[in-house]
Motif scaffolding. Structure first.
Motif, mmCIF file in Angstrom:
data_model
loop_
_atom_site.group_PDB
_atom_site.id
_atom_site.type_symbol
_atom_site.label_atom_id
_atom_site.label_comp_id
_atom_site.label_asym_id
_atom_site.label_seq_id
_atom_site.Cartn_x
_atom_site.Cartn_y
_atom_site.Cartn_z
ATOM 1 N N VAL A 1 0.839 -1.211 0.000
ATOM 2 C CA VAL A 1 0.000 0.000 0.000
ATOM 3 C C VAL A 1 0.865 1.249 0.000
ATOM 4 N N GLU A 2 1.857 1.305 0.897
ATOM 5 C CA GLU A 2 2.742 2.477 0.962
ATOM 6 C C GLU A 2 3.525 2.629 -0.344
ATOM 7 N N TRP A 3 3.969 1.496 -0.885
ATOM 8 C CA TRP A 3 4.756 1.533 -2.117
ATOM 9 C C TRP A 3 3.925 2.079 -3.271
ATOM 10 N N ASP B 1 4.567 5.518 -5.342
ATOM 11 C CA ASP B 1 4.793 5.396 -6.781
ATOM 12 C C ASP B 1 3.965 6.407 -7.578
ATOM 13 N N ASN B 2 2.831 6.827 -7.041
ATOM 14 C CA ASN B 2 1.947 7.768 -7.737
ATOM 15 C C ASN B 2 2.351 9.229 -7.554
ATOM 16 N N LYS C 1 8.471 12.853 -4.489
ATOM 17 C CA LYS C 1 9.127 11.656 -3.950
ATOM 18 C C LYS C 1 10.435 12.021 -3.255
ATOM 19 N N LEU C 2 11.222 12.846 -3.916
ATOM 20 C CA LEU C 2 12.521 13.217 -3.362
ATOM 21 C C LEU C 2 12.352 14.028 -2.081
ATOM 22 N N PHE D 1 12.845 2.721 -4.842
ATOM 23 C CA PHE D 1 12.792 3.935 -5.642
ATOM 24 C C PHE D 1 14.142 4.649 -5.606
ATOM 25 N N PRO D 2 14.570 5.224 -6.725
ATOM 26 C CA PRO D 2 15.849 5.949 -6.756
ATOM 27 C C PRO D 2 15.899 7.069 -5.727
#
Length: 309
Positions: free
Chosen positions: A59-61, A65-66, A72-73, A96-97
């Motif tokens: 769920v968190e992933w 991802d969205n 994200k950074l 994730f990078p």
């Protein structure tokens, strides 16, 4: 144990190391609780339980991802700005990078497991409850008799090991001889043997024997909850021993009250048989029947009947 180090957790749970912090050997876990940082990934960090292991599930992933790359950074930088012990990603999901970049910059450990989130959390909680449980080591012998854990205590030479050996011959099982490691897990206490001497027993006049080799795997067990403590002592002619059983005695082990019996030992007494009877009697008490109380009630009824005659 008061804490477990992060590197030990990684080794014991066989976690994949994505990035290892420089101070991984000094990171100590002191509680069995963990955190799934879903609300933190949404940008809310007030009351963040950063001292716990952080678990990323499906769920968190998916939520992360969205997000846009910039978001994200930013979230990753905020997350790793806190001194979290480690971030663990479940289900073998991709890292994730942005997570990897921020983790390296902030010197945080990133781990991964192929287990599902629920299964891994249950596995981790059980592991931490076990290693962080309060523990002591007691001199004695722990045996399983009729499915109950019986801790035999007493002075050296009183016959603890010989009694345990006779019980094993009768079909019961050995858990530990000489040294019993006891841990409190939730409200129960359970005992095991130090790995070095597991399944070995010392019999005076013979020496060290291997119970598993002599009697088979069915004669030994790795651990058992402690349900009853029996203290063996040399028979003292001047001491008045309990002959009825109305007064119940307890011993405190790691804050838990465990029923205790004192059994005098002397030549001619079959101590192993007495232990078996004590275990059966204790089980009857747990089921609600106390022979001593039942007899006491009969005596009182008879006395009342005589008074009324």
């Amino acid at each position: 144990m008061e804490y477990v180090t992060l590197d030990k957790i990684i080794k014991d749970l066989k976690l994949e190391v994505i990035h290892e912090a420089d101070n991984i050997h000094d990171i100590k876990i002191t509680i069995s609780e963990m955190n799934r940082p879903g609300i933190q990934l949404a940008g809310y960090f007030e009351s963040f339980a950063y001292e716990r292991l952080q678990i990323i599930g499906n769920v968190e992933w998916r939520y992360f991802d969205n997000l846009s790359d910039d978001r994200k950074l930013k979230i990753a930088e905020m997350l790793f700005s806190y001194p979290i012990p480690a971030l663990i990603i479940c289900r073998d999901l991709d890292v994730f990078p942005e997570i990897l970049k921020s983790g390296k910059e902030k010197n945080r450990t990133i781990l991964r497991t192929d287990l599902s989130t629920t299964k891994f959390i249950n596995h981790l909680i059980n592991y931490l409850d076990e290693v962080l449980a309060p523990e002591i080591t007691i001199h004695g012998v722990l045996v399983e008799v009729y499915g109950m854990g019986i801790l035999l205590m007493g002075k050296s030479g009183v016959g603890k090991s010989e009694t345990a050996l006779e019980l094993i011959k009768r079909g019961h099982r050995l858990i530990a001889d000489d040294a019993v490691e006891i841990k409190k897990v939730e409200d129960d206490i359970r005992g095991t043997s130090p790995e070095l001497i597991r399944h070995f027993m010392e019999i005076r006049g013979i020496g060290i024997i291997d119970i598993e080799r002599l009697y088979g795997v069915s004669a030994v067990k790795q651990w058992e909850f402690i349900d009853l403590v029996i203290e063996l002592e040399f028979w003292d002619e001047e001491k008045e021993y309990d002959r009825v059983g109305l007064d119940e005695e307890y011993i405190d082990i790691l804050g838990t009250r465990v029923p205790k019996l004192v059994i005098p030992v002397r030549p001619g007494r079959n101590t192993a048989m007495i232990v078996e009877v004590a275990v059966r009697n204790n089980r009857q008490k747990l089921l609600g029947y106390n022979a001593a109380l039942a007899l006491d009630e009969r005596v009182k009824e008879m006395m009342n009947m005589r008074k009324n005659v």
